[in-house]
Scaffold this motif. Sequence first.
Motif, short mmCIF file in Angstrom:
data_model
loop_
_atom_site.label_atom_id
_atom_site.label_comp_id
_atom_site.label_asym_id
_atom_site.label_seq_id
_atom_site.Cartn_x
_atom_site.Cartn_y
_atom_site.Cartn_z
N ASN A 1 54.07 6.32 35.23
CA ASN A 1 53.96 7.44 34.58
C ASN A 1 53.25 8.74 35.49
N LEU A 2 52.73 8.64 36.70
CA LEU A 2 52.23 9.29 37.51
C LEU A 2 52.77 9.55 38.96
N LYS A 3 53.39 8.55 39.48
CA LYS A 3 53.89 8.55 40.79
C LYS A 3 55.35 8.48 41.02
N PHE A 4 56.14 7.48 40.36
CA PHE A 4 57.38 7.37 40.47
C PHE A 4 58.10 8.41 39.82
N PRO A 5 59.40 8.91 40.14
CA PRO A 5 60.19 9.59 39.27
C PRO A 5 60.43 8.87 37.92
N SER A 6 60.61 9.64 36.75
CA SER A 6 60.66 9.25 35.66
C SER A 6 62.17 8.76 35.09
N LEU A 7 62.36 8.06 34.13
CA LEU A 7 63.62 7.93 33.62
C LEU A 7 64.26 9.10 32.90
N LYS A 8 63.49 10.21 32.41
CA LYS A 8 63.98 11.24 31.94
C LYS A 8 64.65 12.25 32.88
N THR A 9 65.74 13.07 32.38
CA THR A 9 66.47 13.96 33.43
C THR A 9 65.34 14.99 33.66
N PRO A 10 65.37 15.03 34.87
CA PRO A 10 66.23 14.90 36.07
C PRO A 10 65.55 13.75 36.75
N PRO B 1 66.18 10.38 37.17
CA PRO B 1 66.96 9.47 37.75
C PRO B 1 67.70 9.92 39.07
N SER B 2 68.00 11.29 38.97
CA SER B 2 68.69 11.84 40.07
C SER B 2 67.56 11.91 41.53
N ILE B 3 66.49 12.26 40.95
CA ILE B 3 65.22 12.23 41.90
C ILE B 3 65.09 10.89 42.51
N ARG B 4 65.14 9.49 41.65
CA ARG B 4 64.92 8.26 42.10
C ARG B 4 65.96 8.12 42.98
N ALA B 5 67.38 8.47 42.62
CA ALA B 5 68.37 8.25 43.81
C ALA B 5 68.26 8.74 44.93
N GLY B 6 67.70 10.02 45.15
CA GLY B 6 67.54 10.84 46.09
C GLY B 6 66.56 10.39 47.17
N ASP B 7 65.34 9.90 46.60
CA ASP B 7 64.32 9.34 47.35
C ASP B 7 64.49 7.92 47.70
N PHE B 8 65.27 7.28 46.90
CA PHE B 8 65.83 5.76 47.41
C PHE B 8 66.61 6.11 48.65
N ALA B 9 67.54 6.83 48.33
CA ALA B 9 68.56 7.13 49.60
C ALA B 9 67.88 7.57 50.97
N GLU B 10 66.85 8.48 50.77
CA GLU B 10 66.14 9.02 51.89
C GLU B 10 65.53 7.83 52.51
N LYS C 1 54.08 14.21 46.81
CA LYS C 1 54.49 14.85 45.69
C LYS C 1 53.55 15.60 44.70
N THR C 2 53.63 16.90 44.41
CA THR C 2 52.81 17.11 43.27
C THR C 2 53.51 17.24 41.79
N ILE C 3 54.83 17.34 41.66
CA ILE C 3 55.78 17.17 40.76
C ILE C 3 56.67 15.94 40.99
N ARG C 4 56.38 14.72 40.19
CA ARG C 4 57.25 13.53 40.66
C ARG C 4 58.60 13.67 40.37
N ASP C 5 59.22 14.50 39.45
CA ASP C 5 60.62 14.56 39.21
C ASP C 5 61.12 16.00 39.75
N GLU C 6 60.62 16.00 41.09
CA GLU C 6 61.09 17.33 41.94
C GLU C 6 61.44 16.76 43.31
N LYS D 1 72.45 12.57 51.30
CA LYS D 1 73.01 12.87 49.81
C LYS D 1 73.14 11.66 49.08
N ALA D 2 73.31 11.51 47.96
CA ALA D 2 73.52 10.34 47.16
C ALA D 2 74.46 10.46 46.20
N GLN D 3 75.23 9.76 45.62
CA GLN D 3 76.26 9.56 44.57
C GLN D 3 76.02 8.28 43.96
#
Length: 274
Positions: A78-87, A89-98, A121-126, A155-157
Amino acid sequence: MCKMPWTSEHISWLKELSSLLTTSDGRPVNVFEFTPDIHNSTKMSVWAKHFRNHYALDTEIDELREGTGLSRKDYLLNLKFPSLKTPGPSIRAGDFAEILVADYLEYALNHWVPRTRYSNKTIRDESTKGSDLIGFKLFDSSASAKDMLTVLEVKAQFSGKTPDDKLQDAIEHSAKDKLRLAESLNAIKQRLRAIGQTVEARSINRFQDPVDKPYQQQFGAAALFTETAYDDTVITTANTINHPDGKNLFLIVIRADSFMDLVHHLYDLAANEA
């Protein structure tokens, strides 16, 4: 150099393929296949801990969640990991890839890679601004001209069936890295000092004056694709013509089955086992 409690076991799942593929301007590309054994609970748990500690060290999570009324799992979700709401998932993908490419740079190419981007990070979904990855090689205690600084854009797809120009995107973003290198190094040093890693912060000093204390610089671009979205054209149509260091740029492509499913599984495992 003191390192954080990272581990490299999962890098054994990263296999380099025999590939003769080059970009349209003839630059070779290192192509890897990532095949994690998600049924190996021991290795997956070790990897999940490694991954979780980028966001909140296990030794600090109880203090961090104090006052929230949240369990370790819920604090992370709820506070640290990128969420499951847009955006998210794309932040999760980017963090994982990096993080995966950082692991490759550290454990396969023997760099020291500071891991401060995700816990701060101050905003987890950025996404965090600045160069994606910077790694360092120090050969001795004095400033050696052999010392190496490596800067990578990632970059990730991880979804879809039509490949995007992620490798080209990474190349174009890499072209900006030389201009913002001084700012990126200063940011890393500040973050290291903020978390009490003063020895590591002082190590950055060696790379902040390339005129009087020269060292080797290496720039690179990495693109990660889920298998359904990969096609050789992501490599063969890319070019490094406009990159200021194009003739020396090293390029990486990583492929895996169901990459996004793997990402979500790892985040869930990291939270559940906190």
